[in-house]
Write a protein that holds these residues in place. Structure first.
Motif, short mmCIF file in Angstrom:
data_model
loop_
_atom_site.label_atom_id
_atom_site.label_comp_id
_atom_site.label_asym_id
_atom_site.label_seq_id
_atom_site.Cartn_x
_atom_site.Cartn_y
_atom_site.Cartn_z
N ALA A 63 0.83 -1.21 0.00
CA ALA A 63 0.00 0.00 0.00
C ALA A 63 0.87 1.25 0.00
N GLN A 64 1.94 1.24 0.82
CA GLN A 64 2.84 2.39 0.85
C GLN A 64 3.52 2.57 -0.51
N ARG A 65 3.93 1.45 -1.13
CA ARG A 65 4.56 1.54 -2.44
C ARG A 65 3.60 2.12 -3.47
N ASP A 66 2.36 1.64 -3.42
CA ASP A 66 1.35 2.16 -4.36
C ASP A 66 1.14 3.66 -4.15
N ALA A 67 1.11 4.07 -2.86
CA ALA A 67 0.93 5.50 -2.57
C ALA A 67 2.11 6.31 -3.08
N PHE A 68 3.34 5.77 -2.86
CA PHE A 68 4.53 6.46 -3.35
C PHE A 68 4.51 6.54 -4.88
N GLU A 69 4.08 5.47 -5.53
CA GLU A 69 4.02 5.49 -6.99
C GLU A 69 3.01 6.53 -7.48
N ARG A 70 1.86 6.61 -6.78
CA ARG A 70 0.88 7.63 -7.16
C ARG A 70 1.45 9.03 -6.96
N GLN A 71 2.11 9.22 -5.80
CA GLN A 71 2.72 10.53 -5.55
C GLN A 71 3.78 10.86 -6.59
N LEU A 72 4.60 9.84 -6.94
CA LEU A 72 5.64 10.07 -7.94
C LEU A 72 5.02 10.41 -9.30
N ALA A 73 3.91 9.72 -9.63
CA ALA A 73 3.23 10.02 -10.90
C ALA A 73 2.71 11.46 -10.88
N THR A 74 2.16 11.87 -9.73
CA THR A 74 1.65 13.24 -9.61
C THR A 74 2.77 14.26 -9.75
N VAL A 75 3.89 13.97 -9.07
CA VAL A 75 5.05 14.88 -9.14
C VAL A 75 5.58 14.94 -10.56
N ASN A 76 5.66 13.78 -11.23
CA ASN A 76 6.14 13.79 -12.62
C ASN A 76 5.21 14.58 -13.52
N ARG A 77 3.89 14.43 -13.30
CA ARG A 77 2.93 15.19 -14.10
C ARG A 77 3.08 16.69 -13.85
N GLN A 78 3.20 17.05 -12.55
CA GLN A 78 3.38 18.45 -12.22
C GLN A 78 4.68 19.00 -12.80
N LEU A 79 5.74 18.16 -12.76
CA LEU A 79 7.03 18.60 -13.31
C LEU A 79 6.92 18.81 -14.81
N GLU A 80 6.23 17.90 -15.50
CA GLU A 80 6.05 18.05 -16.94
C GLU A 80 5.22 19.30 -17.25
N GLU A 81 4.17 19.53 -16.43
CA GLU A 81 3.37 20.73 -16.63
C GLU A 81 4.20 21.99 -16.40
N ALA A 82 5.07 21.93 -15.36
CA ALA A 82 5.93 23.09 -15.08
C ALA A 82 6.90 23.32 -16.21
N ARG A 83 7.46 22.22 -16.78
CA ARG A 83 8.37 22.37 -17.92
C ARG A 83 7.64 22.96 -19.13
N GLU A 84 6.41 22.48 -19.36
CA GLU A 84 5.61 23.00 -20.47
C GLU A 84 5.31 24.48 -20.26
N ALA A 85 4.96 24.83 -19.01
CA ALA A 85 4.70 26.25 -18.71
C ALA A 85 5.97 27.07 -18.88
N GLU A 86 7.12 26.48 -18.50
CA GLU A 86 8.39 27.18 -18.65
C GLU A 86 8.69 27.42 -20.13
N ARG A 87 8.43 26.38 -20.95
CA ARG A 87 8.65 26.55 -22.39
C ARG A 87 7.74 27.64 -22.96
N GLU A 88 6.46 27.64 -22.54
CA GLU A 88 5.53 28.66 -23.01
C GLU A 88 5.96 30.05 -22.56
N ASN A 89 6.40 30.14 -21.29
CA ASN A 89 6.85 31.44 -20.79
C ASN A 89 8.09 31.92 -21.53
N ALA A 90 8.97 30.93 -21.84
CA ALA A 90 10.18 31.31 -22.60
C ALA A 90 9.79 31.84 -23.98
N LEU A 91 8.81 31.16 -24.62
CA LEU A 91 8.34 31.64 -25.93
C LEU A 91 7.71 33.03 -25.80
N ARG A 92 6.89 33.19 -24.76
CA ARG A 92 6.25 34.50 -24.55
C ARG A 92 7.29 35.58 -24.28
#
Length: 202
Positions: free
Chosen positions: A134-163
């Motif tokens: 259960a702890q591993r599953d929770a960590f995996e979910r958290q890691l997936a969330t962090v990876n998604r947020q990181l990808e979103e942040a990178r995408e936002a950074e790319r958009e901001n750089a373009l802007r």
């Protein structure tokens, strides 16, 4: 002193009779006598043995009765001793059987305890594994969330750089236009200024 042929035959016959029925040939060979002596003395030996057996058979009744009483007493004593021995062996066996039964019960109880402990350990192990999973599953979910947020942040950074690049380009364009306008304005002012002086002079 040298034994006579008769003595040697008798001795050989006694020795041989302990294992088997003596014959003329076996007695003759063992006693080292002639065939005639072996035949004659072996016959005498057999007759004496038969006579001795007859004398035993003719034992007086009183002696036979005493022998029977003695044999009965010996048998009774032997039976008593055997019964006592049997009772002692049976008591020992009963005690050993009781001890073995007790050992078997103790072993059974120990086995039950060990089985219960093993089952408890297995249950605890399964529960621990479930918690870890259960702890591993929770960590995996958290890691997936962090990876998604990181990808979103990178995408936002790319958009901001373009802007930012677009804003920089627009600013540079605006600055160039402003500079051009300022140059035009300055040129106009220079042209207008002389005309104004001429008008004042007239």
């Amino acid at each position: 002193m040298t034994q006579s042929a008769k003595d040697r035959v008798y001795a050989a016959a006694e020795q041989i009779s302990a294992e088997r029925r003596p014959t003329v040939s076996t007695v003759r060979e063992a006693a080292k006598v002639s065939n005639a002596d072996a035949t004659r003395f072996l016959k005498e030996w057999n007759e004496e043995k038969q006579a001795a057996g007859g004398r035993v058979a003719a034992t007086p009744p009183a002696l036979l009765e005493q022998a029977a009483r003695l044999a009965g007493a010996i048998w009774a004593e032997a039976s008593t001793a055997a019964a006592e021995r049997h009772a002692a062996i049976e008591a020992t066996w009963t005690q050993e059987r009781r001890e073995k039964d007790e050992e078997i019960r103790e072993l059974g109880a120990d086995l039950d305890k060990a089985t219960a402990a093993a089952e408890k350990t297995a249950t605890e192990h399964a529960e621990a594994l479930a918690r870890i999973k259960a702890q591993r599953d929770a960590f995996e979910r958290q890691l997936a969330t962090v990876n998604r947020q990181l990808e979103e942040a990178r995408e936002a950074e790319r958009e901001n750089a373009l802007r930012a690049a677009e804003a920089t380009r627009k600013l540079a364009t605006a600055e160039a236009r402003a500079e051009t306008l300022e140059q035009v304005h300055t040129a106009l002012l220079k042209r207008v200024a002389p005309e104004a002086k001429n008008t004042d002079t007239q």
